[in-house]
Scaffold this motif. Sequence first.
Motif, PDB file in Angstrom:
ATOM      1  N   GLN A  31       0.821  -1.205   0.000  1.00 49.33           N
ATOM      2  CA  GLN A  31       0.000   0.000   0.000  1.00 49.33           C
ATOM      3  C   GLN A  31       0.855   1.255   0.000  1.00 49.33           C
ATOM      4  OE1 GLN A  31      -2.444  -0.819   3.482  1.00 49.33           O
ATOM      5  NE2 GLN A  31      -4.202  -1.169   2.137  1.00 49.33           N
ATOM      6  N   CYS A  33       0.279   5.605   0.553  1.00 48.45           N
ATOM      7  CA  CYS A  33      -0.619   6.694   0.945  1.00 48.45           C
ATOM      8  C   CYS A  33      -0.372   7.898   0.041  1.00 48.45           C
ATOM      9  CB  CYS A  33      -0.386   7.079   2.405  1.00 48.45           C
ATOM     10  SG  CYS A  33      -1.392   8.496   2.918  1.00 48.45           S
ATOM     11  N   CYS A  36       0.514  11.330   2.324  1.00 46.81           N
ATOM     12  CA  CYS A  36       1.836  11.597   2.916  1.00 46.81           C
ATOM     13  C   CYS A  36       2.977  10.931   2.146  1.00 46.81           C
ATOM     14  CB  CYS A  36       1.870  11.198   4.386  1.00 46.81           C
ATOM     15  SG  CYS A  36       1.749   9.427   4.708  1.00 46.81           S
ATOM     16  N   ARG A  38       3.843   7.785   1.577  1.00 43.88           N
ATOM     17  CA  ARG A  38       4.540   6.771   2.360  1.00 43.88           C
ATOM     18  C   ARG A  38       3.973   5.393   2.039  1.00 43.88           C
ATOM     19  NH1 ARG A  38       2.906   4.711   6.983  1.00 43.88           N
ATOM     20  NH2 ARG A  38       4.395   3.718   8.332  1.00 43.88           N
ATOM     21  N   HIS A  39       4.854   4.411   1.908  1.00 45.77           N
ATOM     22  CA  HIS A  39       4.424   3.019   1.750  1.00 45.77           C
ATOM     23  C   HIS A  39       4.127   2.431   3.122  1.00 45.77           C
ATOM     24  CE1 HIS A  39       6.765   3.617  -1.982  1.00 45.77           C
ATOM     25  NE2 HIS A  39       5.836   2.833  -2.493  1.00 45.77           N
ATOM     26  N   GLN A  40       3.268   1.422   3.136  1.00 48.11           N
ATOM     27  CA  GLN A  40       3.034   0.712   4.389  1.00 48.11           C
ATOM     28  C   GLN A  40       2.756  -0.754   4.116  1.00 48.11           C
ATOM     29  OE1 GLN A  40      -0.262   2.641   6.376  1.00 48.11           O
ATOM     30  NE2 GLN A  40      -1.790   1.420   5.321  1.00 48.11           N
ATOM     31  N   CYS A  47      -3.899   5.037   6.472  1.00 50.32           N
ATOM     32  CA  CYS A  47      -2.461   5.235   6.636  1.00 50.32           C
ATOM     33  C   CYS A  47      -2.123   5.305   8.122  1.00 50.32           C
ATOM     34  CB  CYS A  47      -2.026   6.523   5.939  1.00 50.32           C
ATOM     35  SG  CYS A  47      -0.282   6.928   6.180  1.00 50.32           S
ATOM     36  N   THR A  48      -1.145   4.546   8.535  1.00 54.89           N
ATOM     37  CA  THR A  48      -0.763   4.558   9.945  1.00 54.89           C
ATOM     38  C   THR A  48       0.073   5.788  10.307  1.00 54.89           C
ATOM     39  OG1 THR A  48       1.200   3.213   9.497  1.00 54.89           O
ATOM     40  CG2 THR A  48      -0.825   2.053  10.121  1.00 54.89           C
ATOM     41  N   GLU A  49       0.521   6.535   9.310  1.00 56.68           N
ATOM     42  CA  GLU A  49       1.317   7.747   9.566  1.00 56.68           C
ATOM     43  C   GLU A  49       0.424   8.975   9.710  1.00 56.68           C
ATOM     44  OE1 GLU A  49       4.776   9.927  10.246  1.00 56.68           O
ATOM     45  OE2 GLU A  49       4.547   7.759  10.099  1.00 56.68           O
ATOM     46  N   ILE A  55      -5.446   5.490   0.464  1.00 52.38           N
ATOM     47  CA  ILE A  55      -4.515   4.378   0.280  1.00 52.38           C
ATOM     48  C   ILE A  55      -4.740   3.753  -1.087  1.00 52.38           C
ATOM     49  CG2 ILE A  55      -3.925   2.055   1.118  1.00 52.38           C
ATOM     50  CD1 ILE A  55      -3.035   4.228   3.010  1.00 52.38           C
TER      51      ILE A  55
END
Length: 147
Positions: A31, A33, A36, A38-40, A47-49, A55
């Motif tokens: 995934q 985002c 931001c 950012r990959h996750q 998004c956990t950030e 996503i």
Amino acid sequence: MTPSTQGPQPVPTTETAPYWQAALEGRLKIQFCRSCNRHQFYPRRFCTECLSDGIEWVQASGRGHIYTYTVCHVAAHPAFEPRVPYAIGMVALEEGVRMLAGIVAPIPDRLAIGEPVEVCFEPIGDAVALPMFRLADGESTASPKQR
């Protein structure tokens, strides 16, 4: 009672279905985002950030390095008995996420932290393939002190 020789099977959820479908097709998706940049991994609804729900699934390079690993000398399940010894580890992908996966190695005791790996896929049924990792150059570069 006879122990099962079929290994544990993942059960796709709404969040993980695209991941498992891509793996079945021989592709590694993670995934990303859009809010931001950012990959996750592992898959989630947000998004956990930044907590955005923006996503999307993107193709991962499939390349990384061994962050940490262990060699299993006792099978975790009867279906894994023929593989002993086998390695599992945390792989740090180029995209900045870490994945727990099997590490395919002819002699698992010769693996080393930091070695480059690339994704490969192991079919474990008609509808499931597991992302695994193998050494990128095909051989371990571990010196005796690193083993």
